[in-house]
Design an enzyme around this catalytic site. Structure first.
Site, PDB file in Angstrom:
ATOM      1  N   CYS A   1       0.820  -1.225   0.000  1.00 56.77           N
ATOM      2  CA  CYS A   1       0.000   0.000   0.000  1.00 56.77           C
ATOM      3  C   CYS A   1       0.847   1.265   0.000  1.00 56.77           C
ATOM      4  CB  CYS A   1      -0.917   0.020   1.211  1.00 56.77           C
ATOM      5  SG  CYS A   1      -1.928  -1.449   1.310  1.00 56.77           S
ATOM      6  N   HIS A  15      -3.956   6.990   1.181  1.00 57.38           N
ATOM      7  CA  HIS A  15      -4.144   5.674   0.572  1.00 57.38           C
ATOM      8  C   HIS A  15      -5.545   5.192   0.922  1.00 57.38           C
ATOM      9  CE1 HIS A  15      -4.151   1.470  -0.109  1.00 57.38           C
ATOM     10  NE2 HIS A  15      -4.017   1.157   1.162  1.00 57.38           N
ATOM     11  N   ASN A  41      -9.994  -0.860  -2.290  1.00 59.05           N
ATOM     12  CA  ASN A  41      -8.578  -0.615  -1.984  1.00 59.05           C
ATOM     13  C   ASN A  41      -7.743  -1.193  -3.125  1.00 59.05           C
ATOM     14  OD1 ASN A  41      -5.944  -0.797  -1.036  1.00 59.05           O
ATOM     15  ND2 ASN A  41      -6.527  -1.468   1.025  1.00 59.05           N
TER      16      ASN A  41
END
Ligand code: UT7
Length: 338
Positions: free
Chosen positions: A115, A265, A295
């Protein structure tokens, strides 16, 4: 001293929209649970045969970024590619991009920071530009999560969250050091590596062993799907996001009120909202699009940055902060004067 500026941004997501209701047809989940816990309404999944892969989606995003940077593709001197879902075990996707874009024999570097991958990649590109080694660096974050998720009820706490897509940025040398990437900040804490991980296939846990064990495996033994200790990750995320944003602000003698746009993020809408509240930011100061894409790990920041820029929410002179946290654990931020 040179500075580095983002001169072009691009994104690409597969056409195939997968809603929460679609997921509830293949596993025991429901729209209410997913929206309440994560904010996600839908995500994109590559459809078999649609021609998309991690590398090829990255190329589609990169072409847009290069065009917007108003440079010839051959001006790119380095490719930095961030992903946790590469097309091959090795080599990484960077060399595929070099080939698919038809670039001369430029170096291609692959970043494995999940991430935080895009912010790590941006930081690497920034250093090469500031030292004067390169003028234009192509930075890509791209993920094909759907190719490796457990789409049964056993995998529901992870599989409903992740989506596919790619984002890219061209970073270019500038002589104006009052603008561009002001600073980047990176951290890791490997003691928590297995709290959010996909262990196999790997050299520690190779394919024949997986096949043998999968016939007798209990749910907990399944290592060839992503595992996430959700609540532990959540608790660490809110702390580290806040720390690394503060670190970036302090380094540049800025206050939270100076932030024009925070691009977190897109891990979970609740995490973004926690961070927004902690820094006292308004809805106009934080950009979220997890509702549409889920995501997308290394792709989430460049996709969100591109959408925010396209919507006119980022203007010349704005202070833009990028922040990420994820598997590793790794976390990172970048402070940019646009
Ligand atoms: O991007 C990298 C960083 N990632 C993150 O920051 C993610 C951090 N973690 C999270 O976002 C959250 O922990 C999750 C969204 C993953 C999970 O939310 P949660 O509120 O922590 O739920 P939970 O894991 O504690 O599960 C609560 C219940 C459980 O049932 P019981 O044991 O209470 O009966 C789960 O089995 O919800 C159940 N559950 C589901 N129910 C319906 C788990 N997944 C699902 C699902 N649909 N998809």
């Amino acid at each position: 001293m040179y500075s580095s500026k983002i001169t072009g941004l691009g994104m690409y997501v597969p056409e195939n929209v997968v809603t929460n209701d679609d997921l509830s047809k293949v596993m025991d989940t429901n729209d209410e649970w997913i929206q309440e816990r994560t904010g996600i309404k839908e995500r994109r999944h590559i459809k078999k045969g649609d021609g998309n892969s991690t590398a090829s989606m990255g190329v589609k995003a990169a072409k847009i970024a290069i065009e917007r940077a108003k440079i010839d593709k051959d001006a790119i001197e380095l490719i930095v590619f961030a992903t946790l879902s590469p097309d091959y075990y090795f080599p990484g996707c960077g060399v595929q991009v070099q080939d698919l874009l038809g670039l001369p024999t430029v170096p291609a570097l692959d970043v494995r920071n999940q991430c935080s991958g895009f912010v790590y990649a941006l930081s690497i590109a920034d250093q090469y530009i500031k030292t004067g080694m390169y003028k234009h660096v192509l930075v890509i974050g791209s993920e094909n999560h759907s190719g490796g998720l457990d789409m049964t009820t056993r995998g529901r706490s992870v599989s409903v969250i992740f989506g596919d897509g790619a984002g890219a940025a061209v970073l270019s040398r500038s002589n104006d050091d009052t603008k561009g990437i002001l600073s980047t900040h990176m951290h890791s804490e490997g003691q928590h590596a297995k709290e959010l991980a996909m262990i196999g296939p790997s050299t520690e846990y190779w394919v024949p062993q997986i096949i043998e064990e999968s016939t007798t495996a209990t749910d907990e033994d399944i290592t060839y799907y992503p595992y996430m200790n959700g609540q532990f990750v959540f608790k660490n995320a809110v702390v580290r996001f806040s720390e690394v944003i503060m670190e970036g602000l302090e380094k540049n003698k800025l206050m939270p009120t100076d932030i024009d746009m925070l691009i977190p993020h897109q891990a979970n809408l609740r995490i973004s909202q926690f961070v927004q509240k902690k820094f006292g930011l308004s809805n106009d100061q934080v950009f979220n699009n997890i509702q549409k894409y889920g995501n997308t790990t290394a792709a989430s920041i460049p996709i969100a940055l591109t959408e925010a820029w396209e919507a006119g929410k980022i203007k010349e002179g704005d202070t833009v902060v990028l922040a990420a946290f994820g598997s590793g654990f790794t976390w990172a931020s970048a402070v940019i004067k646009w």
